[in-house]
Design a protein around this motif. Structure first.
Motif, short mmCIF file in Angstrom:
data_model
loop_
_atom_site.label_atom_id
_atom_site.label_comp_id
_atom_site.label_asym_id
_atom_site.label_seq_id
_atom_site.Cartn_x
_atom_site.Cartn_y
_atom_site.Cartn_z
N GLN A 1 0.94 6.73 -6.83
CA GLN A 1 -0.20 7.64 -7.02
C GLN A 1 0.21 9.09 -6.80
O GLN A 1 -0.20 9.97 -7.55
CB GLN A 1 -1.33 7.28 -6.06
N ASP A 2 1.01 9.32 -5.77
CA ASP A 2 1.45 10.69 -5.48
C ASP A 2 2.28 11.26 -6.61
O ASP A 2 2.17 12.45 -6.94
CB ASP A 2 2.24 10.73 -4.17
N LYS B 1 2.14 1.72 -3.53
CA LYS B 1 1.07 2.22 -4.38
C LYS B 1 0.84 3.70 -4.13
O LYS B 1 0.65 4.48 -5.06
CB LYS B 1 -0.22 1.44 -4.11
N ARG B 2 0.87 4.11 -2.87
CA ARG B 2 0.68 5.52 -2.52
C ARG B 2 1.78 6.38 -3.16
O ARG B 2 1.52 7.46 -3.67
CB ARG B 2 0.69 5.68 -1.00
N SER C 1 0.83 -1.21 0.00
CA SER C 1 0.00 0.00 0.00
C SER C 1 0.87 1.26 0.00
O SER C 1 0.51 2.27 -0.63
CB SER C 1 -0.93 0.00 1.21
#
Length: 83
Positions: A13-14, A9-10, A6
């Protein structure tokens, strides 16, 4: 370095959001700069709603502060009144 899926993934995405936000912020700054170069009142009046809309969108998405957006819009309106 991130160890959890996670967190990785963050980070991805950022990075995508950063590129996206940077594009819209830069585009708006360029539009404001170009607007300030306009010396004819008719052209400036026609262009103002487009630039104000771009500024409002940045403020809505918290890319710029709402007060900064208000100040920018005020300065642009003053620019028109001086023409």
């Amino acid at each position: 370095m991130a160890h959890h899926q996670s967190a990785k993934k963050r980070i991805r995405q950022d990075e995508k959001k950063k590129v996206h936000n940077k594009y819209y912020a830069k585009t708006t700054r360029n539009a404001v700069r170009d607007f300030r170069q306009v010396s004819e009142k008719d052209a400036a009046v026609a262009e103002l709603p487009k630039v104000v809309s771009m500024i409002d969108r940045l403020a809505k998405k918290n890319l710029i502060h709402k007060n900064k957006a208000a100040n920018l819009k005020s300065k642009l309106a003053q620019h028109i009144s001086k023409l």
